[in-house]
Motif scaffolding. Structure first.
Motif, PDB file in Angstrom:
ATOM      1  N   GLY A   1     -27.989 -19.926 -13.876  1.00  0.00           N
ATOM      2  CA  GLY A   1     -28.575 -19.709 -15.127  1.00  0.00           C
ATOM      3  C   GLY A   1     -28.537 -18.455 -15.881  1.00  0.00           C
ATOM      4  N   THR A   2     -29.046 -17.270 -15.129  1.00  0.00           N
ATOM      5  CA  THR A   2     -29.284 -16.191 -15.836  1.00  0.00           C
ATOM      6  C   THR A   2     -27.807 -15.553 -16.279  1.00  0.00           C
ATOM      7  N   PRO A   3     -26.990 -15.684 -15.231  1.00  0.00           N
ATOM      8  CA  PRO A   3     -25.386 -15.203 -15.606  1.00  0.00           C
ATOM      9  C   PRO A   3     -24.928 -16.009 -16.801  1.00  0.00           C
ATOM     10  N   VAL A   4     -24.948 -17.343 -16.978  1.00  0.00           N
ATOM     11  CA  VAL A   4     -24.573 -17.889 -18.299  1.00  0.00           C
ATOM     12  C   VAL A   4     -25.198 -17.456 -19.411  1.00  0.00           C
ATOM     13  N   PHE A   5     -26.539 -17.034 -19.524  1.00  0.00           N
ATOM     14  CA  PHE A   5     -26.907 -16.559 -20.871  1.00  0.00           C
ATOM     15  C   PHE A   5     -26.422 -15.204 -21.191  1.00  0.00           C
ATOM     16  N   LEU A   6     -26.300 -14.427 -20.230  1.00  0.00           N
ATOM     17  CA  LEU A   6     -25.476 -12.945 -20.325  1.00  0.00           C
ATOM     18  C   LEU A   6     -24.172 -13.308 -20.734  1.00  0.00           C
ATOM     19  N   PHE A   7     -23.333 -14.123 -20.001  1.00  0.00           N
ATOM     20  CA  PHE A   7     -22.100 -14.314 -20.376  1.00  0.00           C
ATOM     21  C   PHE A   7     -21.941 -14.668 -22.094  1.00  0.00           C
ATOM     22  N   ILE A   8     -22.724 -15.745 -22.376  1.00  0.00           N
ATOM     23  CA  ILE A   8     -22.888 -16.006 -23.791  1.00  0.00           C
ATOM     24  C   ILE A   8     -22.928 -15.123 -24.690  1.00  0.00           C
ATOM     25  N   SER A   9     -23.855 -14.296 -24.445  1.00  0.00           N
ATOM     26  CA  SER A   9     -24.308 -13.320 -25.321  1.00  0.00           C
ATOM     27  C   SER A   9     -23.213 -12.524 -25.878  1.00  0.00           C
ATOM     28  N   VAL A  10     -22.191 -12.095 -24.828  1.00  0.00           N
ATOM     29  CA  VAL A  10     -21.109 -11.232 -25.309  1.00  0.00           C
ATOM     30  C   VAL A  10     -19.969 -12.276 -25.753  1.00  0.00           C
ATOM     31  N   PHE A  11     -19.732 -13.445 -25.238  1.00  0.00           N
ATOM     32  CA  PHE A  11     -18.657 -14.104 -25.671  1.00  0.00           C
ATOM     33  C   PHE A  11     -19.067 -14.489 -27.242  1.00  0.00           C
ATOM     34  N   VAL A  12     -20.358 -14.778 -27.550  1.00  0.00           N
ATOM     35  CA  VAL A  12     -20.702 -15.010 -28.964  1.00  0.00           C
ATOM     36  C   VAL A  12     -20.314 -14.089 -29.963  1.00  0.00           C
TER      37      VAL A  12
ATOM     38  N   TYR B   1     -19.589  -7.769 -14.448  1.00  0.00           N
ATOM     39  CA  TYR B   1     -18.499  -8.554 -14.628  1.00  0.00           C
ATOM     40  C   TYR B   1     -18.533  -9.737 -15.650  1.00  0.00           C
ATOM     41  N   LEU B   2     -19.941 -10.004 -16.040  1.00  0.00           N
ATOM     42  CA  LEU B   2     -19.942 -10.994 -17.154  1.00  0.00           C
ATOM     43  C   LEU B   2     -19.564 -10.477 -18.402  1.00  0.00           C
ATOM     44  N   PHE B   3     -19.541  -9.438 -18.877  1.00  0.00           N
ATOM     45  CA  PHE B   3     -19.310  -8.811 -19.961  1.00  0.00           C
ATOM     46  C   PHE B   3     -17.770  -8.875 -20.320  1.00  0.00           C
ATOM     47  N   PHE B   4     -17.002  -8.374 -19.046  1.00  0.00           N
ATOM     48  CA  PHE B   4     -15.625  -8.430 -19.200  1.00  0.00           C
ATOM     49  C   PHE B   4     -14.967  -9.843 -19.017  1.00  0.00           C
ATOM     50  N   LEU B   5     -15.685 -10.865 -18.288  1.00  0.00           N
ATOM     51  CA  LEU B   5     -15.285 -12.192 -18.324  1.00  0.00           C
ATOM     52  C   LEU B   5     -15.268 -12.816 -19.766  1.00  0.00           C
ATOM     53  N   ALA B   6     -16.369 -12.463 -20.489  1.00  0.00           N
ATOM     54  CA  ALA B   6     -16.260 -12.813 -21.775  1.00  0.00           C
ATOM     55  C   ALA B   6     -15.319 -12.546 -22.594  1.00  0.00           C
ATOM     56  N   LEU B   7     -14.862 -11.025 -22.592  1.00  0.00           N
ATOM     57  CA  LEU B   7     -13.996 -10.566 -23.442  1.00  0.00           C
ATOM     58  C   LEU B   7     -12.505 -11.132 -23.151  1.00  0.00           C
ATOM     59  N   VAL B   8     -12.290 -11.290 -21.837  1.00  0.00           N
ATOM     60  CA  VAL B   8     -11.109 -11.738 -21.321  1.00  0.00           C
ATOM     61  C   VAL B   8     -10.941 -13.506 -21.696  1.00  0.00           C
ATOM     62  N   LEU B   9     -11.969 -14.172 -21.905  1.00  0.00           N
ATOM     63  CA  LEU B   9     -11.833 -15.652 -21.967  1.00  0.00           C
ATOM     64  C   LEU B   9     -11.834 -15.777 -23.698  1.00  0.00           C
ATOM     65  N   VAL B  10     -12.542 -14.699 -24.541  1.00  0.00           N
ATOM     66  CA  VAL B  10     -12.434 -14.631 -26.010  1.00  0.00           C
ATOM     67  C   VAL B  10     -10.651 -14.458 -26.286  1.00  0.00           C
ATOM     68  N   ARG B  11      -9.997 -13.545 -25.419  1.00  0.00           N
ATOM     69  CA  ARG B  11      -8.989 -12.945 -25.931  1.00  0.00           C
ATOM     70  C   ARG B  11      -7.749 -14.193 -25.765  1.00  0.00           C
TER      71      ARG B  11
ATOM     72  N   VAL C   1     -17.419 -16.719 -12.000  1.00  0.00           N
ATOM     73  CA  VAL C   1     -16.304 -16.855 -12.458  1.00  0.00           C
ATOM     74  C   VAL C   1     -15.339 -18.039 -12.414  1.00  0.00           C
ATOM     75  N   LEU C   2     -15.432 -18.784 -11.146  1.00  0.00           N
ATOM     76  CA  LEU C   2     -14.698 -20.147 -10.951  1.00  0.00           C
ATOM     77  C   LEU C   2     -15.576 -21.102 -11.922  1.00  0.00           C
ATOM     78  N   PHE C   3     -16.592 -21.106 -12.102  1.00  0.00           N
ATOM     79  CA  PHE C   3     -17.575 -22.047 -12.490  1.00  0.00           C
ATOM     80  C   PHE C   3     -17.179 -22.115 -14.045  1.00  0.00           C
ATOM     81  N   THR C   4     -17.087 -21.013 -14.683  1.00  0.00           N
ATOM     82  CA  THR C   4     -16.909 -20.700 -16.264  1.00  0.00           C
ATOM     83  C   THR C   4     -15.344 -21.057 -16.371  1.00  0.00           C
TER      84      THR C   4
END
Length: 346
Positions: free
Chosen positions: A51-62, A191-201, A257-260
């Motif tokens: 739950g918490t990682p999802v919110f943090l990931f979304i904040s950077v992705f958006v 790791y959440l910060f860079f996962l978001a950047l990779v998926l946006v890329r 990472v696998l879930f996202t």
């Protein structure tokens, strides 16, 4: 990329709803653990630790989708207004309630001492807001110094290692600073910060683009079988009583990472229905307020008065409906939204 792409990322609505429900149910299980705590509740926690990682990931992705390589003037000030003000308001509410509840007991604490534990040491579930604010500042720096020139994939792998090492070493050496100071350090979440950047890329920008154009490793790890395999390992470890269940564990990092990757692939192009968008609209308010309504239920009804099933259902109803109604009420004014959690426009 900014304007058009934002309309296509339906996956974020699904993920935000998932994160909101996961945090809600995780705290719900905390209350139920007063009466039941066994391998079944442990198994229920497995999907909820995300739950918490999802919110943090979304904040950077958006932000990466919306602003790309340049954030607008006043970016950080806006984040402070709508993130840190609720941190102060709800921190005051929760700290005062605990101080009042403990007054006269053997565990009584001074008002300011208790407030320090909440505000300075982030010793409540609002610690997420401190981490998010650090991510906002990091994204501002990322655009300010044009760090988007660096390829994010190597940084993702390095960040995963750093975050896993951070949690592993912290628990191995039993490092326990006051409050949640251990939790709000950015190393555990980088790791959440860079996962978001990779998926946006590598996010498909047009309907003609497909996952085939992604790197081989991304295509491979996005396949659900790898997530299913990892979940199977987690389940076996749960029966063996090898795991602790929170979002701050080493095993949660590869799990997330696998879930996202799997969900972003599987949900591509699936429009979020009304109920998902409704949860999105009130997700921030639900996150902030639901423990308050759980505690109110315990105070008025008690934890053992009702049968377990009735008590569990009552917590869900009071926690969910109460949080939404409160958020509706405070969002009738600009100041209310700023202080108690802004409702999202979806």
């Amino acid at each position: 990329m900014a304007g058009g792409l934002m309309q296509k990322v339906e996956e974020i609505y699904w993920l935000r709803a998932y994160g909101c429900v996961a945090v809600f149910l995780f705290h719900w299980l905390d209350h139920l653990n007063q009466r039941v705590d066994n391998v079944v509740t442990d198994l229920m926690r497995i999907p909820l630790v995300l739950g918490t990682p999802v919110f943090l990931f979304i904040s950077v992705f958006v932000f990466a989708v919306r602003y790309d390589k340049q954030v607008p003037p006043g970016f950080l000030l806006q984040r402070v207004k709508y993130v840190m003000l609720p941190y102060l308001v709800y921190g005051f509410i929760y700290s005062t309630a605990q101080w009042w509840n403990l007054a006269g007991s053997d565990d009584a604490v001074g008002f300011w001492e208790n407030a320090k534990a909440y505000f300075i040491y982030a010793g409540w579930h609002g610690y997420f807001l401190i981490i998010a604010m650090q991510f906002y500042a990091a994204y501002w720096a990322y655009t300010r110094w044009q760090l988007w020139r660096l390829h994010p994939v190597p940084w993702l792998w390095a960040a995963c290692i750093v975050s896993m090492a951070y949690w592993g070493l912290a628990y191995w050496f039993e490092i326990e600073p006051p409050g949640y100071l251990l939790w709000i350090a950015p190393l555990g979440w980088v790791y959440l910060f860079f996962l978001a950047l990779v998926l946006v890329r590598y996010y498909p920008l047009t309907p003609s683009e497909t996952l085939i154009e992604r790197p081989v490793w991304l295509q491979t790890l996005s396949q659900p079988r790898w997530l299913a395999l990892f979940v199977g390992v987690i389940v076996l470890a749960t029966f063996a009583h090898w795991l602790a269940f929170s979002s701050k564990e080493v095993w949660v990092i590869p799990f997330f990472v696998l879930f996202t990757l799997a969900l972003m692939r599987g949900l591509k192009g699936r429009r979020a229905p009304g109920w998902v968008r409704y949860i999105n609209a009130y997700s921030f308010g639900i996150y902030l307020a639901h423990p308050m309504f759980f505690t109110l239920t315990d105070t008025l009804v008690g934890t053992t008065t009702l049968p377990l099933e009735a008590y569990a259902l009552l917590l869900i109803l009071v926690g969910g409906v109460g949080s939404i109604l409160l958020n509706k009420a405070v969002n009738t004014t600009t100041w209310g939204a700023m202080l108690f959690g802004k409702r999202l426009k979806v």
